[in-house]
Design a protein around this motif. Sequence first.
Motif: not given
Length: 346
Positions: A131-160
């Motif tokens: 469980y800890e590994k997924i949160d570490k990855a999200l906070d370590g760049g995974l969420g940011e990179k995927l969030g940028a892809e979503l914004l290109k589609k006109g969508v803002r991620p609020l909660i992972w």
Amino acid sequence: MMTMGSKVLKKMLVLSMVCAMTLTLGCGSGNNAKDSSSAANKKVTLKLAHNFPASHPLAKGADEFAKKVKEKSSGSITVTVYPSGQLYNDKSMNDAIMSGGIDMGLNTVGRWSTVIPAMEVFDVPFLFPTYEKIDKALDGGLGEKLGAELLKKGVRPLIWADYGFVQFANSKHAIKTPADFAGLKLRGYGEMPSETIKALGASPVTMGSGEVYMAMQRGVVDGQTSGTTAMFDRKIYEVAKYLTITNHAYPEFILAMNEKSFQKLSKEQQKIITDASNEVRDELRKNAKTEDAAALAKLKEKGMEVYVVPASEVGIWQAATKPCWDIFIQHAGKLGQELIDICTKE
């Protein structure tokens, strides 16, 4: 020639004009301040849809988000939650979010992967060991990179939103090794889960989450893959006797918002949405492991036979599903490799 009376009259006229202009400017300034304050506190109603039963932990998370937003905004923002697929099912929801047909939606990354292939990373089998590994990855760049892809589609991620690990349930027989998948028809919730099912030797069938119970009841599919919380809330124990705990994938759900809907809010309202999102995210993370364990205990109580893959045998399962890693890189390209590197970093 101007008389003394005329000069006095002219001075009085000029003075009157100056006073009038001053009053007008003063009133205008006051209105602007009032308008600005009004914009910050304007009444807004936002619609949020998801497919979970109201009792599911993520459904409760959506309700808590709506409650926090209302409290923080002193009632100026109302988030109306539509659960159980009342507005859109999981297959149609993302298009509605992107088009603005709905303001917010809570949906699995498995569905988002049809729009952004790199979202499949959460379903790459055995990529996340804890469980800890997924949160570490999200906070370590995974969420940011995927969030940028979503914004290109006109969508803002609020909660992972942490959903928990997914497992396999079926109505035919106990699954203890990859060889036991042969001949089974299992529901997968996206492309990578379907590839995982194929790699293990079964036949994948794609359908909406709300269709699974009836499909199993009618024998259209023999089983499915999902989290234990969803299995319990959707009463899968009534149509499946066997549960295998593999912890092979950790599909996040995303509470996503149409970017145009977000930008229509005042800066103050945007901050309220963001702050409420972060608070609910942290609560969901804290509770994910506990919710998984509680749901598993309830499934046992309902009569499901549970087999937990021993740590010593996980390598066999990893070897059987390793081709899925290559498929992910093919789908997601360079970005996919970058995400794998983030997730496997010590």
